[in-house]
Design an enzyme around this catalytic site. Structure first.
Site, short mmCIF file in Angstrom:
data_model
loop_
_atom_site.label_atom_id
_atom_site.label_comp_id
_atom_site.label_asym_id
_atom_site.label_seq_id
_atom_site.Cartn_x
_atom_site.Cartn_y
_atom_site.Cartn_z
N LYS A 46 -0.76 -4.17 -3.14
CA LYS A 46 -1.95 -3.47 -2.90
C LYS A 46 -1.92 -1.91 -3.21
CE LYS A 46 -4.85 -1.91 1.14
NZ LYS A 46 -4.91 -0.53 0.81
N SER A 106 0.84 -1.20 -0.10
CA SER A 106 0.18 -0.09 0.01
C SER A 106 0.72 1.16 0.08
CB SER A 106 -0.92 0.06 1.13
OG SER A 106 -2.09 0.96 1.00
N ASP A 153 10.60 4.74 -9.78
CA ASP A 153 10.36 5.30 -11.31
C ASP A 153 11.16 6.60 -11.54
OD1 ASP A 153 8.44 3.47 -11.20
OD2 ASP A 153 6.67 4.89 -11.87
#
Length: 534
Positions: A325, A300, A311
């Protein structure tokens, strides 16, 4: 009964209104669902059914139980993370996320039917009253808590209470013949989400974050500031087994590592338009090498943080694939103290990766997915882990790093589960509390020599468990009828010696001591230090 029926009706009406509202693209219905009371004409049938049950059903009805069963049945047809939380459970869960509870600040463990104070919160009510780690609690407000029949839950209920009230403890202390009495005034006890922070070497700091609670960002800023004062240039951020929490706190932490206007995460749902979150200026650690540790327990909000840093080529991720999640829940509380957490959107990383793993086969299959990773060897093999991601979900970073979406975050460097020394003998020792029992007996016998260490660093560098002491651990195992085949004892010896040392360090220096010792055998830490040195 009438009030209970109304509460139940309101809860069910709200859930059904959200469900059908989303199906019919009724945005106004969804918005109104977050204010109590609720009014959904489509649910008149449900309220009528409930009235009929109350007025005509053949037997008496436990409406609270019926309410919970009905809500859970509805929600399980949505997604794995939309959930109804009863009042008692919600209060406990909320305490963890709010970062505090009412108590005295003692972590205890049942050892041989005795309540042993394992750690005592620094400057907390218990320490201020005189309680020390290693004290054995005999009674709580006159109730004997030693002996068979006492559970952890019952002891917690006796010790905890509203802030400002007092509790009397009778304590047996090592080498003190008399029973000691302490009146402890309960207070607000912090539940730290930054579990530990210390220097791994002269230039590299280590910070472990175990959840994203209301105070996580402020705790992190404090810890990172202290480590920078000690010379930290590089950082290892440990998010292993961090199950998430408040998205806002994860975004705030990401902001400390990223430069102004870099996209951190965006969310989007059927009834919620795309919303983007960007870094601001003046991050605390925008420069310096950064390694983030993740594993299958990283979920999460912690996946949002690690995914953004990966990224944007800001960090190297080391470990194993995260949980997967990527659903956003919004919480609604009811007058009776219960709550609903309803999924309203999905998280996406800056490059557009969805963190969420599939759940189309149902909730049971979804939560068994971690077991399937183990069965197919993903926790031990890089090839098995990479096979879980199709090429269609591939993205490429600005630096040319290939990443995948669709089911958790893949690390840049894979570290398998460490099973060295984990034998049947080792598992049985822990199942029977033998390691803890031996360690606290050892501390009692060696208190004078252990207290002579000037610092944690001194202890970590100098202490080692003697072979003769390890032999006593094996003898204690035999007394507890734990089988100890020689090959297994030899295979587990180094690991057990390290863990006894870590438990001793925890007794004197808290969790900083525990992690300082255990991380010396941690391959992910070794890999992190290697990456930083390159």
């Amino acid at each position: 009964m009438y009030n209970l029926r109304l509460a139940m009706a309101g809860a069910l009406i709200m859930v059904l209104g959200m469900y059908f509202g989303s199906k019919m693209n009724d945005n106004s219905g969804l918005r109104s669902a977050f204010d109590f009371p609720f009014n959904f004409r489509k649910s008149d049938k449900l309220e009528e059914i409930m009235e009929l049950i109350e007025e005509r059903y053949v037997d008496s009805i436990d409406f609270a139980r019926l309410e919970r069963n009905a809500l859970e049945e509805i929600l399980k047809h949505l997604d794995p993370h939309s959930s109804y939380i009863p009042a008692s459970e919600f209060k406990r869960m909320n305490a963890k996320l709010k970062g505090r509870f009412d108590g005295i600040g003692v972590e205890f463990r049942m050892m041989n039917d005795t309540v042993l104070a394992v750690t005592v919160e620094r400057d907390g009510p218990a320490e201020q009253a005189g309680i020390r780690p290693g004290d054995k609690i005999i009674t709580v407000d006159g109730t004997t808590v030693s002996g068979e029949g006492m559970t952890n839950g019952s002891i917690v209920n006796l010790i905890r209470g509203p802030e400002g009230t007092s509790v009397r403890l009778e304590v047996k202390r090592y080498k003190t013949p008399d029973i000691l009495e302490f009146d402890v005034k309960r207070g607000k006890i912090p539940i730290n989400s930054v579990e530990v922070s210390f220097m791994l070497n002269e230039e590299t700091g280590y910070i472990k974050v175990n959840r994203f609670a209301a105070s996580t960002h402020s705790e992190f800023v404090l810890a990172a500031g202290e480590l920078k004062d000690l010379g930290m240039i590089n950082m290892v951020l440990d998010l292993r087994n961090n199950g998430g929490g408040y998205l806002s706190q994860a975004i705030a932490l990401a902001d400390e590592f990223l430069t102004r206007r870099q996209l951190i995460v965006y969310t989007e749902g059927y009834n919620y338009p795309k919303e983007e979150y960007f870094a601001t200026s003046n991050g605390l650690f925008e420069e310096g090498k950064l390694v983030v540790l993740i594993n299958e327990g990283t979920a999460s909000a912690s996946e949002v943080l690690s995914g953004a840093l990966q990224d944007l080529d800001r960090a190297t991720l080391i470990g194993r694939r995260s949980f997967g999640k990527g659903l956003v829940q919004r919480q609604t509380t009811f007058p009776d103290g219960s709550a609903l957490r309803l999924t309203i959107a999905r998280y996406y990383t800056p490059l557009g990766r969805s963190i969420q793993k599939p759940y189309s086969q149902g909730t049971d299959v979804y939560f068994q997915e971690l077991s399937r990773r183990l069965e197919r060897g993903e926790l031990y093999s890089l090839d098995s882990m990479e096979a879980a991601f199709p090429d269609s979900l591939k993205v490429v970073t600005a630096a040319g790093k290939v990443l995948y979406g669709g089911g958790g975050i893949l690390p840049d460097i894979f570290v398998p589960v460490d099973t060295v020394g984990v034998t049947a003998f080792y598992r049985e020792l822990y199942a029977n509390d033998v390691v803890y029992d031996f360690t606290y007996r050892y501390i009692d016998r060696q208190m004078a020599s252990l207290s002579a260490y000037e610092s944690l660093d001194d202890f970590a560098a100098s202490f080692s468990l003697a072979d003769s002491s390890f032999a006593r651990l094996v003898s204690l195992a035999a007394e507890e009828e734990v089988r100890a085949p020689e090959p297994e004892v030899s295979a587990s010896e180094a690991l057990l010696k390290n863990q006894v040392k870590a438990l001793i360090a925890r007794r004197f220096w808290g969790y900083a001591g525990f992690y300082k010792v255990t991380l010396t055998r941690d391959e992910a830490i070794n890999q992190a230090l290697q990456v930083i040195s390159e």
